[in-house]
Every structure is written in C-alpha cells, then in structure tokens.
Design a protein around this motif. Structure first.
Motif, PDB file in Angstrom:
ATOM      1  N   PHE A   1      48.854  28.271  45.971  1.00  0.00           N
ATOM      2  CA  PHE A   1      47.664  28.810  45.318  1.00  0.00           C
ATOM      3  C   PHE A   1      46.808  29.568  46.333  1.00  0.00           C
ATOM      4  CE2 PHE A   1      43.149  28.188  44.532  1.00  0.00           C
ATOM      5  CZ  PHE A   1      43.028  28.905  43.350  1.00  0.00           C
ATOM      6  N   GLU A   2      46.625  28.951  47.472  1.00  0.00           N
ATOM      7  CA  GLU A   2      45.815  29.602  48.509  1.00  0.00           C
ATOM      8  C   GLU A   2      46.414  30.954  48.866  1.00  0.00           C
ATOM      9  OE1 GLU A   2      44.151  27.113  51.711  1.00  0.00           O
ATOM     10  OE2 GLU A   2      45.402  25.595  50.803  1.00  0.00           O
ATOM     11  N   ARG A   3      47.710  30.946  48.933  1.00  0.00           N
ATOM     12  CA  ARG A   3      48.394  32.197  49.264  1.00  0.00           C
ATOM     13  C   ARG A   3      48.138  33.229  48.169  1.00  0.00           C
ATOM     14  NH1 ARG A   3      54.677  33.058  50.415  1.00  0.00           N
ATOM     15  NH2 ARG A   3      54.492  35.146  51.207  1.00  0.00           N
ATOM     16  N   ALA A   4      48.221  32.779  46.958  1.00  0.00           N
ATOM     17  CA  ALA A   4      47.988  33.672  45.824  1.00  0.00           C
ATOM     18  C   ALA A   4      46.548  34.164  45.859  1.00  0.00           C
ATOM     19  CB  ALA A   4      48.277  32.918  44.530  1.00  0.00           C
ATOM     20  N   MET A   5      45.689  33.284  46.254  1.00  0.00           N
ATOM     21  CA  MET A   5      44.273  33.648  46.332  1.00  0.00           C
ATOM     22  C   MET A   5      44.068  34.684  47.424  1.00  0.00           C
ATOM     23  SD  MET A   5      41.357  32.101  45.023  1.00  0.00           S
ATOM     24  CE  MET A   5      39.760  32.788  45.059  1.00  0.00           C
ATOM     25  N   ALA A   6      44.684  34.462  48.544  1.00  0.00           N
ATOM     26  CA  ALA A   6      44.545  35.396  49.663  1.00  0.00           C
ATOM     27  C   ALA A   6      45.049  36.764  49.240  1.00  0.00           C
ATOM     28  CB  ALA A   6      45.348  34.875  50.852  1.00  0.00           C
ATOM     29  N   GLU A   7      46.133  36.726  48.529  1.00  0.00           N
ATOM     30  CA  GLU A   7      46.699  37.990  48.070  1.00  0.00           C
ATOM     31  C   GLU A   7      45.772  38.619  47.044  1.00  0.00           C
ATOM     32  OE1 GLU A   7      50.815  39.584  46.197  1.00  0.00           O
ATOM     33  OE2 GLU A   7      50.708  37.584  47.002  1.00  0.00           O
ATOM     34  N   TYR A   8      45.197  37.779  46.279  1.00  0.00           N
ATOM     35  CA  TYR A   8      44.268  38.250  45.241  1.00  0.00           C
ATOM     36  C   TYR A   8      43.062  38.931  45.874  1.00  0.00           C
ATOM     37  CZ  TYR A   8      40.093  37.641  42.458  1.00  0.00           C
ATOM     38  OH  TYR A   8      38.894  37.833  41.840  1.00  0.00           O
ATOM     39  N   VAL A   9      42.542  38.293  46.892  1.00  0.00           N
ATOM     40  CA  VAL A   9      41.387  38.855  47.587  1.00  0.00           C
ATOM     41  C   VAL A   9      41.777  40.158  48.264  1.00  0.00           C
ATOM     42  CG1 VAL A   9      39.722  38.474  49.429  1.00  0.00           C
ATOM     43  CG2 VAL A   9      40.406  36.579  47.966  1.00  0.00           C
ATOM     44  N   LYS A  10      42.906  40.101  48.893  1.00  0.00           N
ATOM     45  CA  LYS A  10      43.394  41.286  49.591  1.00  0.00           C
ATOM     46  C   LYS A  10      43.552  42.434  48.604  1.00  0.00           C
ATOM     47  CE  LYS A  10      47.433  42.831  51.801  1.00  0.00           C
ATOM     48  NZ  LYS A  10      48.721  42.387  52.261  1.00  0.00           N
ATOM     49  N   ARG A  11      44.110  42.089  47.515  1.00  0.00           N
ATOM     50  CA  ARG A  11      44.308  43.092  46.466  1.00  0.00           C
ATOM     51  C   ARG A  11      42.956  43.621  45.997  1.00  0.00           C
ATOM     52  NH1 ARG A  11      48.791  45.392  43.925  1.00  0.00           N
ATOM     53  NH2 ARG A  11      48.063  46.258  41.989  1.00  0.00           N
ATOM     54  N   LYS A  12      42.064  42.727  45.891  1.00  0.00           N
ATOM     55  CA  LYS A  12      40.740  43.097  45.426  1.00  0.00           C
ATOM     56  C   LYS A  12      40.081  44.060  46.405  1.00  0.00           C
ATOM     57  CE  LYS A  12      36.720  41.041  43.409  1.00  0.00           C
ATOM     58  NZ  LYS A  12      35.976  39.817  43.220  1.00  0.00           N
ATOM     59  N   GLU A  13      40.234  43.741  47.653  1.00  0.00           N
ATOM     60  CA  GLU A  13      39.634  44.609  48.671  1.00  0.00           C
ATOM     61  C   GLU A  13      40.338  45.946  48.736  1.00  0.00           C
ATOM     62  OE1 GLU A  13      39.817  42.423  52.184  1.00  0.00           O
ATOM     63  OE2 GLU A  13      38.071  41.209  51.722  1.00  0.00           O
ATOM     64  N   ASN A  14      41.604  45.873  48.535  1.00  0.00           N
ATOM     65  CA  ASN A  14      42.376  47.113  48.626  1.00  0.00           C
ATOM     66  C   ASN A  14      42.245  47.983  47.389  1.00  0.00           C
ATOM     67  OD1 ASN A  14      43.310  46.691  51.151  1.00  0.00           O
ATOM     68  ND2 ASN A  14      44.996  45.436  50.471  1.00  0.00           N
ATOM     69  N   GLY A  15      42.612  47.436  46.327  1.00  0.00           N
ATOM     70  CA  GLY A  15      42.635  48.284  45.124  1.00  0.00           C
ATOM     71  C   GLY A  15      41.780  47.809  43.983  1.00  0.00           C
ATOM     72  N   GLU A  16      40.669  47.294  44.307  1.00  0.00           N
ATOM     73  CA  GLU A  16      39.798  46.886  43.207  1.00  0.00           C
ATOM     74  C   GLU A  16      39.274  48.122  42.486  1.00  0.00           C
ATOM     75  OE1 GLU A  16      35.938  44.225  42.332  1.00  0.00           O
ATOM     76  OE2 GLU A  16      36.334  44.946  44.315  1.00  0.00           O
ATOM     77  N   LEU A  17      39.024  49.123  43.283  1.00  0.00           N
ATOM     78  CA  LEU A  17      38.510  50.347  42.686  1.00  0.00           C
ATOM     79  C   LEU A  17      39.637  51.137  42.023  1.00  0.00           C
ATOM     80  CD1 LEU A  17      36.217  51.247  45.648  1.00  0.00           C
ATOM     81  CD2 LEU A  17      35.619  50.148  43.491  1.00  0.00           C
ATOM     82  N   SER A  18      40.810  50.882  42.500  1.00  0.00           N
ATOM     83  CA  SER A  18      41.938  51.608  41.918  1.00  0.00           C
ATOM     84  C   SER A  18      42.211  51.104  40.507  1.00  0.00           C
ATOM     85  CB  SER A  18      43.178  51.369  42.770  1.00  0.00           C
ATOM     86  OG  SER A  18      42.900  51.843  44.070  1.00  0.00           O
ATOM     87  N   ASP A  19      42.889  51.897  39.784  1.00  0.00           N
ATOM     88  CA  ASP A  19      43.195  51.472  38.426  1.00  0.00           C
ATOM     89  C   ASP A  19      44.263  50.390  38.476  1.00  0.00           C
ATOM     90  OD1 ASP A  19      45.103  53.333  39.375  1.00  0.00           O
ATOM     91  OD2 ASP A  19      45.940  53.298  37.367  1.00  0.00           O
ATOM     92  N   GLU A  20      44.017  49.370  37.746  1.00  0.00           N
ATOM     93  CA  GLU A  20      44.987  48.284  37.756  1.00  0.00           C
ATOM     94  C   GLU A  20      45.912  48.365  36.556  1.00  0.00           C
ATOM     95  OE1 GLU A  20      41.807  45.296  36.289  1.00  0.00           O
ATOM     96  OE2 GLU A  20      41.351  46.730  37.825  1.00  0.00           O
ATOM     97  N   SER A  21      46.351  49.549  36.296  1.00  0.00           N
ATOM     98  CA  SER A  21      47.274  49.686  35.157  1.00  0.00           C
ATOM     99  C   SER A  21      48.689  49.352  35.600  1.00  0.00           C
ATOM    100  CB  SER A  21      47.210  51.105  34.639  1.00  0.00           C
ATOM    101  OG  SER A  21      46.937  51.966  35.702  1.00  0.00           O
ATOM    102  N   GLU A  22      48.828  48.190  36.114  1.00  0.00           N
ATOM    103  CA  GLU A  22      50.164  47.790  36.557  1.00  0.00           C
ATOM    104  C   GLU A  22      51.019  47.429  35.364  1.00  0.00           C
ATOM    105  OE1 GLU A  22      49.290  45.051  39.957  1.00  0.00           O
ATOM    106  OE2 GLU A  22      47.500  45.341  38.847  1.00  0.00           O
TER     107      GLU A  22
END
Length: 137
Positions: free
Chosen positions: A113-134
């Motif tokens: 979970f922590e790992r997922a969270m870290a990735e989540y935060v990282k993702r947030k910092e990286n592409g939060e502004l980007s469109d998340e139309s994944e």
DNA sequence: CGGATGATTGTTGCT
DNA sequence: AGCAACAATCATCCG
C-alpha cells in the motif's frame, strides 16, 4: 530480521484485554463515523483514480478464514455482522503466533500500500495537471 | 423494491 | 500526537 518487523506484538498482546465490555444495556450509541460510507462500491466520493485504498487489516484476513469456518460450524449464521462479533471476540483470544501470522500478511499488504501511495503521490506531482484519460489509453 | 446500515478491529492519513 | 474515517461483507430492516 526484518527492519520493519512489527516490533513483536507481544507487547500489544499483553496489553490489557481484561476489561471486556460487560455492559448489558448498550444503546448502540456508536458514532456513525465508521459506517458513514453508504455504498462505497457505488458511491464515488471524489476519489482520485490513483488514490490507493486502505488495505484490509489483519482482522479482515482473519475474518476471511474465520468466516468460512464459522459458517461451517454455524450454518445458521449467515450475516457477517454476527461473525464479526464472534470473530472479534475470538480474535482477542487468538494466540500470539496466530495473530502474528495475520499481522505478517497485513504488514506485507501495508508495504504494498505504501508503495502504491508513493506512486500515487509521485503521479500526482508529475501528472496531476495532465489529463488523466488513461481509461482511453 | 431498494437503498442503507450495522458490526468487527486495525490501519492509515490528515490536521 | 491524536482523531476520524475507512477497509469487506452481507443479511436484515426501514421507507
């Protein structure tokens, strides 16, 4: 040895479990803070698609196992609510080793979970502004 | 008929 | 540092 060892639950295990609720009249006045979520699977409370959900606790893992056994020995009991009570009661009577077994699972789950969270935060910092139309990706 | 709650403890997250 | 909300599950109950 695991640096992340649960620091031995023995301390916790020896915690005061003596004060078992012996109150008869309990108006079920429990705060609805826990059961506040109505239908979590249906209702989406504005949660980011990358936001990791809380991993099940050791108690939940025990529940899964206990649930099967309980239903086998108690075919009359269908509702999990009752199982939860029985489970909680027995959970406190669980042996240290047994607890550790489930705690270990929960520990690994947490790490994930922590790992997922870290990735989540990282993702947030990286592409939060980007469109998340994944979804369409 | 259908949505919502209730109960278990643990664990994480945010303030 | 502590509180608050949430994690699964499903039968049961009220509207």
């Amino acid at each position: 040895m695991k640096t992340r060892s649960r620091s031995t639950q023995e301390s916790s295990a020896h915690k005061s479990l003596s004060h078992i609720s012996h109150s008869n009249s309990k108006p079920k006045k429990k705060n609805k803070k826990q059961a506040q979520h109505k239908s979590p699977l249906k209702v989406k409370v504005k949660d980011d698609p990358h936001k990791p959900k809380k991993p099940p606790t050791a108690f939940f893992f025990y529940l899964e196992d206990f649930r099967k056994t309980f239903q086998q020995e108690n075919p009359t009991v269908k509702s999990m609510r009752q199982i939860g009570k029985a489970c909680g009661d027995k959970w406190k009577t669980l042996s240290f080793e047994e607890k550790v077994a489930y705690y270990d699972i929960a520990t690994e789950k947490r790490a994930k979970f922590e790992r997922a969270m870290a990735e989540y935060v990282k993702r947030k910092e990286n592409g939060e502004l980007s469109d998340e139309s994944e979804d369409e990706l």
